[in-house]
Design a protein around this motif. Structure first.
Motif, PDB file in Angstrom:
ATOM      1  N   SER A  25       0.805  -1.222   0.000  1.00 23.39           N
ATOM      2  CA  SER A  25       0.000   0.000   0.000  1.00 23.39           C
ATOM      3  C   SER A  25       0.842   1.277   0.000  1.00 23.39           C
ATOM      4  O   SER A  25       0.313   2.360   0.192  1.00 23.39           O
ATOM      5  N   THR A  26       2.122   1.151  -0.219  1.00 24.73           N
ATOM      6  CA  THR A  26       3.035   2.293  -0.286  1.00 24.73           C
ATOM      7  C   THR A  26       3.697   2.321  -1.663  1.00 24.73           C
ATOM      8  O   THR A  26       4.113   1.280  -2.175  1.00 24.73           O
ATOM      9  N   ALA A  27       3.818   3.499  -2.232  1.00 29.07           N
ATOM     10  CA  ALA A  27       4.533   3.623  -3.505  1.00 29.07           C
ATOM     11  C   ALA A  27       6.000   3.259  -3.306  1.00 29.07           C
ATOM     12  O   ALA A  27       6.568   3.435  -2.229  1.00 29.07           O
ATOM     13  N   THR A  28       6.603   2.708  -4.326  1.00 27.24           N
ATOM     14  CA  THR A  28       8.011   2.306  -4.271  1.00 27.24           C
ATOM     15  C   THR A  28       8.621   2.466  -5.655  1.00 27.24           C
ATOM     16  O   THR A  28       7.978   2.988  -6.566  1.00 27.24           O
ATOM     17  N   ALA A  29       9.834   2.021  -5.815  1.00 25.44           N
ATOM     18  CA  ALA A  29      10.501   2.047  -7.121  1.00 25.44           C
ATOM     19  C   ALA A  29      11.387   0.817  -7.242  1.00 25.44           C
ATOM     20  O   ALA A  29      11.855   0.272  -6.237  1.00 25.44           O
ATOM     21  N   VAL A  30      11.602   0.384  -8.473  1.00 26.83           N
ATOM     22  CA  VAL A  30      12.514  -0.711  -8.764  1.00 26.83           C
ATOM     23  C   VAL A  30      13.647  -0.143  -9.608  1.00 26.83           C
ATOM     24  O   VAL A  30      13.396   0.515 -10.624  1.00 26.83           O
ATOM     25  N   ASP A  31      14.868  -0.377  -9.172  1.00 23.23           N
ATOM     26  CA  ASP A  31      16.043   0.017  -9.940  1.00 23.23           C
ATOM     27  C   ASP A  31      16.620  -1.214 -10.608  1.00 23.23           C
ATOM     28  O   ASP A  31      16.902  -2.217  -9.946  1.00 23.23           O
ATOM     29  N   LEU A  32      16.776  -1.154 -11.915  1.00 27.35           N
ATOM     30  CA  LEU A  32      17.399  -2.231 -12.671  1.00 27.35           C
ATOM     31  C   LEU A  32      18.866  -1.858 -12.821  1.00 27.35           C
ATOM     32  O   LEU A  32      19.197  -0.773 -13.292  1.00 27.35           O
ATOM     33  N   LEU A  46       6.700   2.852  -8.964  1.00 28.99           N
ATOM     34  CA  LEU A  46       5.482   2.039  -8.870  1.00 28.99           C
ATOM     35  C   LEU A  46       4.529   2.663  -7.861  1.00 28.99           C
ATOM     36  O   LEU A  46       4.907   2.917  -6.724  1.00 28.99           O
ATOM     37  N   PRO A  47       3.282   2.882  -8.241  1.00 28.28           N
ATOM     38  CA  PRO A  47       2.304   3.412  -7.288  1.00 28.28           C
ATOM     39  C   PRO A  47       1.905   2.337  -6.287  1.00 28.28           C
ATOM     40  O   PRO A  47       2.161   1.150  -6.487  1.00 28.28           O
ATOM     41  N   GLY A  51       1.382  -0.880 -10.796  1.00 29.74           N
ATOM     42  CA  GLY A  51       2.538  -1.285 -11.568  1.00 29.74           C
ATOM     43  C   GLY A  51       2.820  -0.366 -12.729  1.00 29.74           C
ATOM     44  O   GLY A  51       2.227   0.707 -12.865  1.00 29.74           O
ATOM     45  N   ALA A  52       3.739  -0.829 -13.568  1.00 29.30           N
ATOM     46  CA  ALA A  52       4.151  -0.078 -14.744  1.00 29.30           C
ATOM     47  C   ALA A  52       4.512  -1.065 -15.850  1.00 29.30           C
ATOM     48  O   ALA A  52       5.031  -2.151 -15.580  1.00 29.30           O
ATOM     49  N   ASN A  53       4.214  -0.670 -17.080  1.00 27.50           N
ATOM     50  CA  ASN A  53       4.514  -1.490 -18.251  1.00 27.50           C
ATOM     51  C   ASN A  53       5.143  -0.622 -19.318  1.00 27.50           C
ATOM     52  O   ASN A  53       4.740   0.528 -19.495  1.00 27.50           O
ATOM     53  N   LEU A  54       6.093  -1.177 -20.032  1.00 28.03           N
ATOM     54  CA  LEU A  54       6.701  -0.488 -21.164  1.00 28.03           C
ATOM     55  C   LEU A  54       7.240  -1.530 -22.118  1.00 28.03           C
ATOM     56  O   LEU A  54       7.941  -2.451 -21.704  1.00 28.03           O
ATOM     57  N   ASP A  72      16.902  -3.845  -7.512  1.00 28.84           N
ATOM     58  CA  ASP A  72      16.717  -3.439  -6.115  1.00 28.84           C
ATOM     59  C   ASP A  72      15.345  -2.791  -6.009  1.00 28.84           C
ATOM     60  O   ASP A  72      14.942  -2.060  -6.913  1.00 28.84           O
ATOM     61  N   VAL A  73      14.660  -3.030  -4.903  1.00 33.07           N
ATOM     62  CA  VAL A  73      13.384  -2.371  -4.616  1.00 33.07           C
ATOM     63  C   VAL A  73      13.651  -1.339  -3.528  1.00 33.07           C
ATOM     64  O   VAL A  73      14.307  -1.641  -2.532  1.00 33.07           O
ATOM     65  N   SER A  74      13.168  -0.111  -3.708  1.00 40.48           N
ATOM     66  CA  SER A  74      13.525   0.987  -2.802  1.00 40.48           C
ATOM     67  C   SER A  74      12.922   0.873  -1.410  1.00 40.48           C
ATOM     68  O   SER A  74      13.465   1.411  -0.463  1.00 40.48           O
TER      69      SER A  74
END
Length: 90
Positions: A25-32, A46-47, A51-54, A72-74
């Motif tokens: 339930s918390t926004a986060t980010a994924v670093d590749l 990521l909200p 999610g996100a798609n591209l 890594d996930v923030s």
């Protein structure tokens, strides 16, 4: 850190698309990343519970030769789904 695509000698991982979803339930980010301790190649915000798609016809980014793609996930998340598309080449 987690290795996604393991690379072999003289081979790079080329990423052309992704689909990432998280259930926290918390926004986060994924670093590749270029290897587990390498530089960030692409960051995906990521909200909460989203999610996100591209998808792209050409590579969005590539790893250096003989280096695995890692992520890594923030923030701590309970569940994250990561699907990547791409190819491996010299």
């Amino acid at each position: 850190d987690f290795a996604v695509f393991v690379s072999t000698a003289s081979i790079r991982n080329y990423i052309t698309g992704y689909s990432i979803y998280q259930t926290t339930s918390t926004a986060t980010a994924v670093d590749l990343r270029d290897g587990s301790s390498g530089p960030i190649l692409w960051s995906v915000p990521l909200p909460a519970n989203g999610g996100a798609n591209l998808i792209n016809a050409i590579a969005l980014f590539k790893t250096t030769a003989n280096t695995a793609l890692a992520y890594d996930v923030s923030t701590a998340v309970s569940t994250i789904y990561i699907s990547l598309s791409g190819y491996r080449a010299a």
